[in-house]
Design a protein around this motif. Structure first.
Motif, PDB file in Angstrom:
ATOM      1  N   ASP A 174       0.839  -1.095   0.108  1.00 33.53           N
ATOM      2  CA  ASP A 174      -0.041  -0.054   0.062  1.00 33.53           C
ATOM      3  C   ASP A 174       0.847   1.186  -0.042  1.00 33.53           C
ATOM      4  OD1 ASP A 174      -2.195  -1.561   0.097  1.00 33.53           O
ATOM      5  OD2 ASP A 174      -2.576  -1.234   2.231  1.00 33.53           O
ATOM      6  N   ALA A 175       1.952   1.219   0.986  1.00 32.06           N
ATOM      7  CA  ALA A 175       2.843   2.411   0.938  1.00 32.06           C
ATOM      8  C   ALA A 175       3.530   2.513  -0.330  1.00 32.06           C
ATOM      9  CB  ALA A 175       3.979   2.246   2.015  1.00 32.06           C
ATOM     10  N   SER A 176       3.874   1.700  -1.068  1.00 27.49           N
ATOM     11  CA  SER A 176       4.595   1.663  -2.481  1.00 27.49           C
ATOM     12  C   SER A 176       3.518   2.537  -3.452  1.00 27.49           C
ATOM     13  CB  SER A 176       5.143   0.399  -2.872  1.00 27.49           C
ATOM     14  OG  SER A 176       4.056  -0.639  -3.364  1.00 27.49           O
ATOM     15  N   MET A 177       2.259   1.997  -3.264  1.00 30.08           N
ATOM     16  CA  MET A 177       1.414   2.531  -4.335  1.00 30.08           C
ATOM     17  C   MET A 177       1.319   3.952  -4.126  1.00 30.08           C
ATOM     18  SD  MET A 177       1.203  -0.066  -6.419  1.00 30.08           S
ATOM     19  CE  MET A 177      -0.343   0.386  -7.699  1.00 30.08           C
ATOM     20  N   GLU A 178       1.128   4.426  -2.867  1.00 35.89           N
ATOM     21  CA  GLU A 178       0.951   5.737  -2.496  1.00 35.89           C
ATOM     22  C   GLU A 178       2.248   6.588  -3.094  1.00 35.89           C
ATOM     23  OE1 GLU A 178      -1.028   7.284   0.885  1.00 35.89           O
ATOM     24  OE2 GLU A 178      -1.905   5.512   1.287  1.00 35.89           O
ATOM     25  N   LEU A 179       3.358   6.049  -2.774  1.00 32.02           N
ATOM     26  CA  LEU A 179       4.526   6.818  -3.073  1.00 32.02           C
ATOM     27  C   LEU A 179       4.768   7.073  -4.596  1.00 32.02           C
ATOM     28  CD1 LEU A 179       6.658   4.875  -0.487  1.00 32.02           C
ATOM     29  CD2 LEU A 179       6.328   7.503  -0.379  1.00 32.02           C
ATOM     30  N   ILE A 180       4.212   5.989  -5.320  1.00 34.11           N
ATOM     31  CA  ILE A 180       4.448   6.375  -6.620  1.00 34.11           C
ATOM     32  C   ILE A 180       3.799   7.684  -7.211  1.00 34.11           C
ATOM     33  CG2 ILE A 180       3.453   5.386  -8.823  1.00 34.11           C
ATOM     34  CD1 ILE A 180       4.229   2.595  -7.989  1.00 34.11           C
ATOM     35  N   ARG A 181       2.550   7.781  -6.476  1.00 36.64           N
ATOM     36  CA  ARG A 181       1.936   9.007  -7.068  1.00 36.64           C
ATOM     37  C   ARG A 181       2.603  10.261  -6.519  1.00 36.64           C
ATOM     38  NH1 ARG A 181      -2.241   5.901  -3.955  1.00 36.64           N
ATOM     39  NH2 ARG A 181      -3.484   4.544  -5.497  1.00 36.64           N
ATOM     40  N   VAL A 182       3.269  10.472  -5.695  1.00 35.66           N
ATOM     41  CA  VAL A 182       4.210  11.534  -5.270  1.00 35.66           C
ATOM     42  C   VAL A 182       5.592  11.523  -6.001  1.00 35.66           C
ATOM     43  CG1 VAL A 182       2.885  12.042  -3.327  1.00 35.66           C
ATOM     44  CG2 VAL A 182       5.020  10.751  -3.359  1.00 35.66           C
ATOM     45  N   GLY A 183       5.760  10.730  -6.962  1.00 32.27           N
ATOM     46  CA  GLY A 183       7.098  10.487  -7.851  1.00 32.27           C
ATOM     47  C   GLY A 183       8.407  10.233  -6.954  1.00 32.27           C
ATOM     48  N   ALA A 184       8.264   9.252  -5.895  1.00 33.66           N
ATOM     49  CA  ALA A 184       9.068   8.879  -5.086  1.00 33.66           C
ATOM     50  C   ALA A 184       9.831   7.635  -6.046  1.00 33.66           C
ATOM     51  CB  ALA A 184       8.762   8.236  -3.798  1.00 33.66           C
ATOM     52  N   GLN A 185      11.190   7.528  -5.920  1.00 30.34           N
ATOM     53  CA  GLN A 185      11.849   6.379  -6.129  1.00 30.34           C
ATOM     54  C   GLN A 185      11.920   5.400  -5.301  1.00 30.34           C
ATOM     55  OE1 GLN A 185      15.697   7.844  -7.965  1.00 30.34           O
ATOM     56  NE2 GLN A 185      15.048   9.737  -7.715  1.00 30.34           N
ATOM     57  N   ILE A 186      11.565   4.120  -5.583  1.00 33.52           N
ATOM     58  CA  ILE A 186      11.177   3.124  -4.399  1.00 33.52           C
ATOM     59  C   ILE A 186      12.041   1.862  -4.740  1.00 33.52           C
ATOM     60  CG2 ILE A 186       9.134   1.694  -3.693  1.00 33.52           C
ATOM     61  CD1 ILE A 186       7.326   3.910  -5.048  1.00 33.52           C
ATOM     62  N   ASP A 187      12.783   1.431  -3.715  1.00 33.55           N
ATOM     63  CA  ASP A 187      13.287   0.221  -3.567  1.00 33.55           C
ATOM     64  C   ASP A 187      12.527  -0.584  -2.578  1.00 33.55           C
ATOM     65  OD1 ASP A 187      15.962  -0.046  -5.093  1.00 33.55           O
ATOM     66  OD2 ASP A 187      15.735   2.090  -4.426  1.00 33.55           O
ATOM     67  N   MET A 188      11.935  -1.888  -2.889  1.00 32.46           N
ATOM     68  CA  MET A 188      11.234  -2.601  -1.795  1.00 32.46           C
ATOM     69  C   MET A 188      12.261  -3.756  -1.556  1.00 32.46           C
ATOM     70  SD  MET A 188       7.632  -4.499  -1.889  1.00 32.46           S
ATOM     71  CE  MET A 188       6.577  -3.053  -1.698  1.00 32.46           C
ATOM     72  N   ILE A 189      12.484  -4.140  -0.271  1.00 37.51           N
ATOM     73  CA  ILE A 189      13.369  -5.067   0.165  1.00 37.51           C
ATOM     74  C   ILE A 189      12.436  -6.009   1.026  1.00 37.51           C
ATOM     75  CG2 ILE A 189      15.498  -5.776   1.228  1.00 37.51           C
ATOM     76  CD1 ILE A 189      15.130  -2.209   0.424  1.00 37.51           C
ATOM     77  N   TYR A 190      12.757  -7.367   0.477  1.00 37.30           N
ATOM     78  CA  TYR A 190      11.870  -8.238   1.305  1.00 37.30           C
ATOM     79  C   TYR A 190      12.602  -9.645   1.141  1.00 37.30           C
ATOM     80  CZ  TYR A 190       7.707 -11.235   2.762  1.00 37.30           C
ATOM     81  OH  TYR A 190       6.832 -11.978   3.393  1.00 37.30           O
ATOM     82  N   ARG A 191      12.568 -10.525   2.173  1.00 36.64           N
ATOM     83  CA  ARG A 191      13.494 -11.695   2.318  1.00 36.64           C
ATOM     84  C   ARG A 191      12.866 -12.908   1.795  1.00 36.64           C
ATOM     85  NH1 ARG A 191      12.518 -12.462   8.988  1.00 36.64           N
ATOM     86  NH2 ARG A 191      10.182 -12.587   8.722  1.00 36.64           N
ATOM     87  N   GLY A 192      11.353 -12.784   1.332  1.00 33.96           N
ATOM     88  CA  GLY A 192      10.857 -13.874   0.895  1.00 33.96           C
ATOM     89  C   GLY A 192      11.089 -13.843  -0.935  1.00 33.96           C
ATOM     90  N   GLU A 193      10.555 -14.985  -1.398  1.00 33.36           N
ATOM     91  CA  GLU A 193      10.485 -15.091  -2.826  1.00 33.36           C
ATOM     92  C   GLU A 193       9.689 -14.194  -3.679  1.00 33.36           C
ATOM     93  OE1 GLU A 193      10.267 -19.059  -4.252  1.00 33.36           O
ATOM     94  OE2 GLU A 193      11.623 -19.919  -2.754  1.00 33.36           O
TER      95      GLU A 193
END
Length: 328
Positions: A174-193
């Motif tokens: 949800d956070a990543s989808m909101e951040l896209i709307r304000v032009g943020a450059q997003i890296d999402m780091i997750y330990r799962g596959e």
């Protein structure tokens, strides 16, 4: 002397107070923050996974024009329910310990914002504390920097910034989808596959499309090893180490319940999950007269109990209290 003191004014605590009150029991709720504080801490524009009917308490309809209600609607709904039932709620007063007396009654010791100490007597106590006060810390260098937060409220402060999101649950997506709307450059780091299988079905396709378009750079099977002022270091399961330029970090790694109140009155916690021992039919712990309600009943697994199921705990508690009174 109250019949029941409920610690925690979340939906499950409110429900317990309502059900006890319906049966003629006197109640008081002790809440160290504001009414339904956990929901208040949700992202400003968050939409629930559940339908309104599954969030209802006290047989009060939850009106909404949306298929799934939003945070602001839930705040309004629970305020109105508390007002409708005229619940006695001491806000901004923290329960610091629960003492069981030889006559099997309880004293709840509290402290308000000014530091003033109070004590309340009760025949029964319900612990219904949430978990948003206690984030799961990663335990890495730099996690205490000002650029790092475990709470995401809204996207505006991150306009045009390089933002790393640690996690792969609904909150992270949800956070990543909101951040896209304000032009943020997003890296999402997750330990799962891949991200969690429980992502909201109406959100997942849009999220996956953003990953495919490169709007979100997804680093799976990876962990953050260190955070610095201008970057962070991630390591893949294959041992590969990468440094990423970064302005802000959202460490959305979940939360855990606070169990110190349970420990203060002798409630046993089971194993590594620290789940309190209780009877699921009555919600009574192994300490007679002391009950658990809501997410606190789940121990470390905060995804085991939600509002949908925890709101029913109050009925079990109230009925059991009435049955014990009838025997005496």
């Amino acid at each position: 002397m109250q019949d029941v003191i409920i610690i925690g004014a979340g939906p499950c605590g409110l429900s317990a107070a309502i059900e006890c009150g319906r049966r003629g029991l006197t109640t008081r709720i002790i809440e160290k923050h504001c009414l339904v504080h956990s929901i208040f801490l949700y992202p400003t524009h968050m939409q629930f996974f559940s339908t309104a009917e599954l969030l209802e308490i006290g047989d009060i309809p939850f009106p909404t024009p949306n298929d799934k209600p939003f945070r602001y609607e839930a705040l309004s709904y629970y305020r109105k329910v508390a007002e409708h039932y005229n619940l006695s709620i001491s806000q901004y007063e923290e329960a610091v310990s629960v003492e069981r007396l030889p006559d099997h009654t309880f004293i709840v010791h509290t402290r308000d914002r000014s530091g003033t100490k109070q004590r309340y007597e009760a025949r029964h106590v319900v612990i219904s504390t949430g978990y948003f006060d206690h984030p799961n810390y990663i335990g890495i260098p730099g996690e205490d920097l000002d650029k790092v937060t475990h709470y995401f409220r809204e996207a505006h402060p991150y306009t045009g910034m390089r933002v790393a999101i640690i996690g792969g649950s609904n909150s992270a997506v949800d956070a990543s989808m909101e951040l896209i709307r304000v032009g943020a450059q997003i890296d999402m780091i997750y330990r799962g596959e891949t991200v969690s299988e429980n992502i909201k079905p109406w959100v997942r396709p849009a999220f996956e499309a953003m990953v495919q378009k490169g709007k979100i750079k997804l680093h799976t099977q990876s962990m953050v090893k260190e955070i610095s002022q201008l970057s962070l270091t991630i390591q893949g399961l294959d041992g590969t180490v990468t440094e990423i330029d970064n302005d802000f970090v959202l460490a959305l790694t979940g939360f855990r319940p606070d169990r110190h109140l349970l420990a203060s009155c002798g409630v046993e916690l089971d194993g590594d999950m620290e789940k309190p021992l209780y009877n699921p039919e009555t919600m009574e712990s192994q300490v007679p007269g002391l009950y658990v309600a809501g997410v606190i009943a789940s121990g470390r697994n905060a995804n085991e109990v939600f509002i949908e199921s925890g709101r029913k705990h109050g009925v079990h508690i109230a009925e059991h209290i009435m049955s014990t009174r009838a025997k005496h």
